[in-house]
Design an enzyme around this catalytic site. Sequence first.
Site, PDB file in Angstrom:
ATOM      1  N   VAL A 251       0.845  -1.214   0.000  1.00  0.00           N
ATOM      2  CA  VAL A 251       0.000   0.000   0.000  1.00  0.00           C
ATOM      3  C   VAL A 251       0.872   1.253   0.000  1.00  0.00           C
ATOM      4  O   VAL A 251       0.646   2.187  -0.781  1.00  0.00           O
ATOM      5  CB  VAL A 251      -0.948   0.013   1.232  1.00  0.00           C
ATOM      6  CG1 VAL A 251      -1.694   1.340   1.330  1.00  0.00           C
ATOM      7  CG2 VAL A 251      -1.930  -1.134   1.167  1.00  0.00           C
TER       8      VAL A 251
ATOM      9  N   ARG B 283      -0.619 -15.586   0.024  1.00  0.00           N
ATOM     10  CA  ARG B 283      -1.248 -15.548   1.346  1.00  0.00           C
ATOM     11  C   ARG B 283      -2.721 -15.972   1.255  1.00  0.00           C
ATOM     12  O   ARG B 283      -3.456 -15.493   0.414  1.00  0.00           O
ATOM     13  CB  ARG B 283      -1.139 -14.129   1.939  1.00  0.00           C
ATOM     14  CG  ARG B 283       0.253 -13.850   2.498  1.00  0.00           C
ATOM     15  CD  ARG B 283       0.373 -12.450   3.001  1.00  0.00           C
ATOM     16  NE  ARG B 283       0.419 -11.482   1.909  1.00  0.00           N
ATOM     17  CZ  ARG B 283       0.482 -10.173   2.075  1.00  0.00           C
ATOM     18  NH1 ARG B 283       0.475  -9.664   3.290  1.00  0.00           N
ATOM     19  NH2 ARG B 283       0.537  -9.368   1.042  1.00  0.00           N
TER      20      ARG B 283
ATOM     21  N   LYS C 168     -14.289   0.960   4.604  1.00  0.00           N
ATOM     22  CA  LYS C 168     -13.267   0.058   4.066  1.00  0.00           C
ATOM     23  C   LYS C 168     -13.636  -1.411   4.344  1.00  0.00           C
ATOM     24  O   LYS C 168     -13.663  -2.251   3.439  1.00  0.00           O
ATOM     25  CB  LYS C 168     -11.908   0.406   4.677  1.00  0.00           C
ATOM     26  CG  LYS C 168     -10.835  -0.616   4.482  1.00  0.00           C
ATOM     27  CD  LYS C 168     -10.360  -0.699   3.043  1.00  0.00           C
ATOM     28  CE  LYS C 168      -9.545  -1.957   2.835  1.00  0.00           C
ATOM     29  NZ  LYS C 168      -8.734  -1.974   1.672  1.00  0.00           N
TER      30      LYS C 168
ATOM     31  N   PHE D 149      -8.349   1.272  -1.548  1.00  0.00           N
ATOM     32  CA  PHE D 149      -9.172   0.182  -2.085  1.00  0.00           C
ATOM     33  C   PHE D 149      -8.431  -0.515  -3.223  1.00  0.00           C
ATOM     34  O   PHE D 149      -9.025  -0.902  -4.230  1.00  0.00           O
ATOM     35  CB  PHE D 149     -10.522   0.739  -2.563  1.00  0.00           C
ATOM     36  CG  PHE D 149     -11.316   1.412  -1.468  1.00  0.00           C
ATOM     37  CD1 PHE D 149     -12.114   0.661  -0.610  1.00  0.00           C
ATOM     38  CD2 PHE D 149     -11.235   2.777  -1.275  1.00  0.00           C
ATOM     39  CE1 PHE D 149     -12.823   1.276   0.422  1.00  0.00           C
ATOM     40  CE2 PHE D 149     -11.943   3.404  -0.249  1.00  0.00           C
ATOM     41  CZ  PHE D 149     -12.738   2.652   0.593  1.00  0.00           C
TER      42      PHE D 149
ATOM     43  N   CYS E 188      -6.286  -9.563   2.111  1.00  0.00           N
ATOM     44  CA  CYS E 188      -7.324  -8.632   2.568  1.00  0.00           C
ATOM     45  C   CYS E 188      -8.648  -9.289   2.926  1.00  0.00           C
ATOM     46  O   CYS E 188      -9.097  -9.194   4.071  1.00  0.00           O
ATOM     47  CB  CYS E 188      -7.557  -7.567   1.504  1.00  0.00           C
ATOM     48  SG  CYS E 188      -6.150  -6.486   1.319  1.00  0.00           S
TER      49      CYS E 188
HETATM   50  C1  UDX Z   1      -9.242  -6.762  -2.450  1.00  0.00           C
HETATM   51  C2  UDX Z   1     -10.182  -5.621  -2.817  1.00  0.00           C
HETATM   52  O1  UDX Z   1     -10.692  -5.832  -4.141  1.00  0.00           O
HETATM   53  C3  UDX Z   1      -9.460  -4.286  -2.713  1.00  0.00           C
HETATM   54  O2  UDX Z   1     -10.370  -3.225  -2.964  1.00  0.00           O
HETATM   55  C4  UDX Z   1      -8.884  -4.145  -1.305  1.00  0.00           C
HETATM   56  O3  UDX Z   1      -8.176  -2.941  -1.154  1.00  0.00           O
HETATM   57  C5  UDX Z   1      -7.978  -5.319  -0.996  1.00  0.00           C
HETATM   58  O4  UDX Z   1      -8.701  -6.549  -1.166  1.00  0.00           O
HETATM   59  P1  UDX Z   1      -7.288  -8.111  -3.667  1.00  0.00           P
HETATM   60  O5  UDX Z   1      -7.199  -8.917  -2.407  1.00  0.00           O
HETATM   61  O6  UDX Z   1      -6.049  -7.605  -4.291  1.00  0.00           O
HETATM   62  O7  UDX Z   1      -8.213  -6.820  -3.423  1.00  0.00           O
HETATM   63  O8  UDX Z   1      -7.983  -9.029  -4.749  1.00  0.00           O
HETATM   64  P2  UDX Z   1      -9.367  -9.122  -5.540  1.00  0.00           P
HETATM   65  O9  UDX Z   1      -9.109  -8.871  -6.963  1.00  0.00           O
HETATM   66  O10 UDX Z   1     -10.414  -8.320  -4.904  1.00  0.00           O
HETATM   67  O11 UDX Z   1      -9.677 -10.691  -5.367  1.00  0.00           O
HETATM   68  C6  UDX Z   1      -9.748 -11.276  -4.066  1.00  0.00           C
HETATM   69  C7  UDX Z   1     -10.013 -12.761  -4.167  1.00  0.00           C
HETATM   70  O12 UDX Z   1     -11.326 -13.014  -4.635  1.00  0.00           O
HETATM   71  C8  UDX Z   1      -9.090 -13.536  -5.120  1.00  0.00           C
HETATM   72  O13 UDX Z   1      -8.720 -14.756  -4.519  1.00  0.00           O
HETATM   73  C9  UDX Z   1      -9.939 -13.772  -6.349  1.00  0.00           C
HETATM   74  O14 UDX Z   1      -9.558 -14.914  -7.067  1.00  0.00           O
HETATM   75  C10 UDX Z   1     -11.315 -13.941  -5.706  1.00  0.00           C
HETATM   76  N1  UDX Z   1     -12.423 -13.621  -6.607  1.00  0.00           N
HETATM   77  C11 UDX Z   1     -12.598 -12.351  -7.050  1.00  0.00           C
HETATM   78  C12 UDX Z   1     -13.316 -14.628  -6.963  1.00  0.00           C
HETATM   79  O15 UDX Z   1     -13.181 -15.791  -6.552  1.00  0.00           O
HETATM   80  N2  UDX Z   1     -14.377 -14.290  -7.779  1.00  0.00           N
HETATM   81  C13 UDX Z   1     -14.577 -13.040  -8.224  1.00  0.00           C
HETATM   82  O16 UDX Z   1     -15.563 -12.824  -8.953  1.00  0.00           O
HETATM   83  C14 UDX Z   1     -13.659 -12.029  -7.859  1.00  0.00           C
END
Ligand code: UDX
Length: 429
Positions: free
Chosen positions: A11, A327, A204, A152, A260
């Site tokens: 971040v 993670r 958040k 975000f 997250c």
């Molecule tokens: C997330 C939030 O999107 C972001 O706004 C916040 O600041 C941090 O957490 P991130 O953890 O980087 O971001 O990944 P993201 O793209 O949101 O995906 C999270 C998880 O959900 C992944 O394991 C992804 O594979 C899964 N996912 C996402 C699904 O299984 N299906 C979906 O439709 C979308």
Amino acid sequence: MRILVIGTGYVGTTTIMAFAEMGWKITGLDTDTRKVSMLRKGVLHFYEHGLEDMLVKHLKTGNITFTSDSEQAIKAHDIIFICVGTPSNPDGSADLSYLKKVANEIGHSMNGYKLVINKSTVPVGTLEKVARWIQSSQIEPQTFDVASNPEFLREGNALVDALHPDRIIIGTQSDKAAIQLRELYQSMGCPVMLTTPRTAELIKYASNAFLATKISYINELSRLCDQLGVSIIDVAQGMGLDSRIGHSFLQAGIGFGGSCFPKDVTALIHTAEDLDSDLSILEKVMSVNQSQTMYVLNKARKQLSGFRHRRIALLGLTFKPDTDDMRQSPSLRILDKLLKEQAYVTVHDPVAKLTLDSRRNWKQCKIPEQALQRADAVILCTAWPLYSELDWSRMKHIMNKPNIIDGRNMLDAKLMRSLGFHYQGVGYE
Ligand code: UDX
């Protein structure tokens, strides 16, 4: 404005690059001297698409500098962003020890007015604690303001998200702080919401928990789709056409991971429990997420009548593509279970490297073809484009048995079947 960002993790570094790109002069502070010396040389200590190029660019423009001298850095800057980690305690609550340490350092080194902005994800009410920690560690009384300004960012898309946010949330009780933060973000051209610190902090968590809820909902629905012989992809498509629902976060799969969603949903449940309030929907979101991974694995188990002495190719270790982050990755839960059930697992990921006990029954392969060699089944865990681009008709011939369990619904089921595979998706058969 003299801007300091404390913490050069994911971040912090993204924040530094975004401000530099907006034209601000900014300093990154980290007590880890190894990280600082790498950053000064234009080398990132983690992988994030586009970020290293931006680092190199702004080392040249002179917009960014790095230091590990906390006291000097705090003294030399009047706007201080805190971007330190808030990992989970064993009971699911957020560990605020890094935040407290930084707040104490700020208080101790203050030499005039400071605006201290927290970007780390923290439980509601934490900014009030930050203000108290700063106050109590001051040597001489100095004026300061605090603000909450949650990020975000998505891993793999962090720079784009930081430069083109949907919204900026500013939580502060101070008019002066609000004016300064508005000015800082004025070139963003997105809605800026001014609110209380507690509201900003909850926005958040509530946003992440809502997105996680969408995923668990579509995942649980996918199991019903399997029973009904209906495609979850088509259902999600039809649902998403409703502008109130939208298409995003409706991709069924093996469950969510990352640094997250699991942490933030658990922390929000913990906050509610502390206040004797009920967020039972989120408890279900977490339990569906765990069982979804096993639900998908079970498809492979059934197909092979157990995993003992079976050779399984596991494609993808990271929790999603375009990151090296493993993670809370559901892939690792799958790998762990396969090894416990005495399968021989050949693993591939284009970026992430595993360091498991070498005596265990697994091998990490350099290319997917190597992992698929003589496999009884392949389990697709991360939607790296590389896997959909494989020559699957050739892959069929190098595998021992043509079984595909597509944990991300990334391959074309009809095409795979026409190639002679026994293909199983998630709610998509
Ligand atoms: C997330 C939030 O999107 C972001 O706004 C916040 O600041 C941090 O957490 P991130 O953890 O980087 O971001 O990944 P993201 O793209 O949101 O995906 C999270 C998880 O959900 C992944 O394991 C992804 O594979 C899964 N996912 C996402 C699904 O299984 N299906 C979906 O439709 C979308």
